[in-house]
Write an enzyme that holds these catalytic residues in place. Structure first.
Site, PDB file in Angstrom:
ATOM      1  CG  ASP A   4      -0.720   0.428   8.509  1.00 42.67           C
ATOM      2  OD1 ASP A   4      -1.366   1.327   9.076  1.00 42.67           O
ATOM      3  OD2 ASP A   4       0.447   0.577   8.091  1.00 42.67           O
ATOM      4  CD  GLN A  61      13.648  -1.591   9.272  1.00 41.64           C
ATOM      5  OE1 GLN A  61      14.487  -0.733   9.003  1.00 41.64           O
ATOM      6  NE2 GLN A  61      13.606  -2.182  10.440  1.00 41.64           N
ATOM      7  N   GLY A  97       7.410   1.472   4.713  1.00 40.99           N
ATOM      8  CA  GLY A  97       6.142   2.206   4.796  1.00 40.99           C
ATOM      9  C   GLY A  97       5.146   1.723   3.759  1.00 40.99           C
ATOM     10  CE  LYS A 107       0.801   1.457   4.477  1.00 43.15           C
ATOM     11  NZ  LYS A 107       1.602   2.659   4.786  1.00 43.15           N
TER      12      LYS A 107
HETATM   13  O1  C5P Z   1      -0.082  -0.799  15.044  1.00 39.99           O
HETATM   14  P1  C5P Z   1       1.344  -1.125  14.761  1.00 39.99           P
HETATM   15  O2  C5P Z   1       1.836  -2.313  15.554  1.00 39.99           O
HETATM   16  O3  C5P Z   1       1.620  -1.283  13.300  1.00 39.99           O
HETATM   17  O4  C5P Z   1       2.191   0.122  15.224  1.00 39.99           O
HETATM   18  C1  C5P Z   1       3.570   0.083  15.413  1.00 39.99           C
HETATM   19  C2  C5P Z   1       4.014   1.288  16.200  1.00 39.99           C
HETATM   20  O5  C5P Z   1       3.853   2.480  15.404  1.00 39.99           O
HETATM   21  C3  C5P Z   1       3.214   1.577  17.450  1.00 39.99           C
HETATM   22  O6  C5P Z   1       3.743   0.879  18.549  1.00 39.99           O
HETATM   23  C4  C5P Z   1       3.375   3.074  17.614  1.00 39.99           C
HETATM   24  O7  C5P Z   1       4.636   3.375  18.166  1.00 39.99           O
HETATM   25  C5  C5P Z   1       3.400   3.569  16.185  1.00 39.99           C
HETATM   26  N1  C5P Z   1       2.088   4.014  15.695  1.00 39.99           N
HETATM   27  C6  C5P Z   1       1.534   5.188  16.179  1.00 39.99           C
HETATM   28  N2  C5P Z   1       0.316   5.610  15.715  1.00 39.99           N
HETATM   29  C7  C5P Z   1      -0.339   4.905  14.773  1.00 39.99           C
HETATM   30  C8  C5P Z   1       0.205   3.716  14.257  1.00 39.99           C
HETATM   31  C9  C5P Z   1       1.433   3.291  14.742  1.00 39.99           C
HETATM   32  O8  C5P Z   1       2.122   5.866  17.029  1.00 39.99           O
HETATM   33  N3  C5P Z   1      -1.506   5.353  14.315  1.00 39.99           N
END
Ligand code: C5P
Length: 287
Positions: free
Chosen positions: A144, A104, A106, A12
């Site tokens: 995501d 890594q 995005g 994505k």
């Molecule tokens: O949800 P996910 O495990 O993919 O998120 C990884 C890290 O990215 C979270 O622990 C947080 O530090 C950061 N994050 C965030 N706000 C979001 C999504 C991710 O701060 N909306």
């Protein structure tokens, strides 16, 4: 006969990404349009006695083959464990991953794999769990993951897991550039200075998007450039190549370029020629 199921697992990009506010749980509220691409991994599933995960890497830049985690920390393994826990299904899944989405970057590779795994488990186990429920389960695996249960174009809010489907965009070519360096999502968020955004601005962003004016910005570019200054140089290099717009996807480090342009000969990184892809309502993504 043991049925084999091969599924495409798309990458994505974020066509725009605004970080709206910082939350008490450590996450950030977002306002972002996500779009799936025809760049993706292939996941092949069959039933077996035990759960098994193997992989072939087609990645040319960091992290290379050896660094793909295939243990219980892999989001595919976590998705399978969650599926079995929630359904009581006891057979094993033999899974092979062909990895093409850079990590890594995005580009949501791990999240896409997790969503694809939930879809595949539901098919092979014939459990007929509604997509809405799989989407809710996905939110436990990562912010995501739920997006990938949309049809591929969606406006996502909250920490990303609230998915509002949008009509598919006109199919268009999108160049994706992945530099050798990578960035971890938490590192980028940690560097971010958040100013809470008014609701009116969020509505304007979405209205602009829906009327065909792409609000091309990503609030995570600034902290990513601070962490890896070479990313800013790369963005400038790509803009100088004539592309209409160049934007980092998610928390980086990949960029996507819209319009016509030329890539500089000295460019470090891998260039992918991609297109948007969407899935039909009752099937998974296919290319
Ligand atoms: O949800 P996910 O495990 O993919 O998120 C990884 C890290 O990215 C979270 O622990 C947080 O530090 C950061 N994050 C965030 N706000 C979001 C999504 C991710 O701060 N909306």
């Amino acid at each position: 006969m043991n049925r084999q199921l091969s599924l495409f697992s798309p990458a994505k990009i974020n066509l725009f990404l605004r970080v709206v506010s910082k939350r008490e749980d450590g996450y950030h509220n977002l306002s972002s349009v996500f779009q799936t691409l025809n760049l993706g991994d292939t996941l092949t599933f069959s039933l077996s006695r035990e759960d098994q995960l193997s992989a072939t890497s087609f990645l040319t830049t960091f992290p290379s083959t050896g660094e793909l985690p295939l243990d219980s920390s892999n989001l595919i393994s976590k998705a399978v464990a969650l599926f079995k826990r929630n359904t009581g299904f006891t057979e094993g899944f033999n899974i092979h991953l062909e990895k093409r989405i850079p990590m890594q970057a995005g580009l949501g590779g791990g999240s896409s794999n997790a969503a694809t795994a939930l879809w595949a488990c539901n098919e092979l186990a014939q459990t007929q769990i509604p997509v809405k429920i799989l989407q809710q389960w996905g939110a436990e695996l990562g912010s995501d993951v739920p997006f990938f249960f949309s049809q591929g174009t969606a406006y996502c809010t909250s920490r990303g897991e609230k998915v509002h489907p949008l009509p598919a965009l006109r199919e268009q070519q999108i160049w994706v550039v992945k530099p050798p360096e990578g960035l971890s999502t938490p590192e980028v968020y940690q560097r971010l200075q958040v100013k809470t955004t008014a609701k009116k601005i969020l509505e304007r962003d979405l209205d602009n998007f829906l009327s065909g004016i792409l609000p091309l910005f990503n609030d995570l570019e600034a902290p990513a450039f601070e962490a890896k200054p070479s990313l800013y140089d790369l963005k400038l290099q790509l803009l100088q190549g004539g592309f209409e717009s160049v934007l980092m996807s998610g928390s980086g480090t990949a960029f996507f370029c819209l319009g016509e342009g030329k890539f500089p000969k000295e460019l470090k990184g891998t260039i992918y020629s991609t297109k948007t892809v969407n899935r039909p309502l009752s099937n998974w993504y296919a290319v």
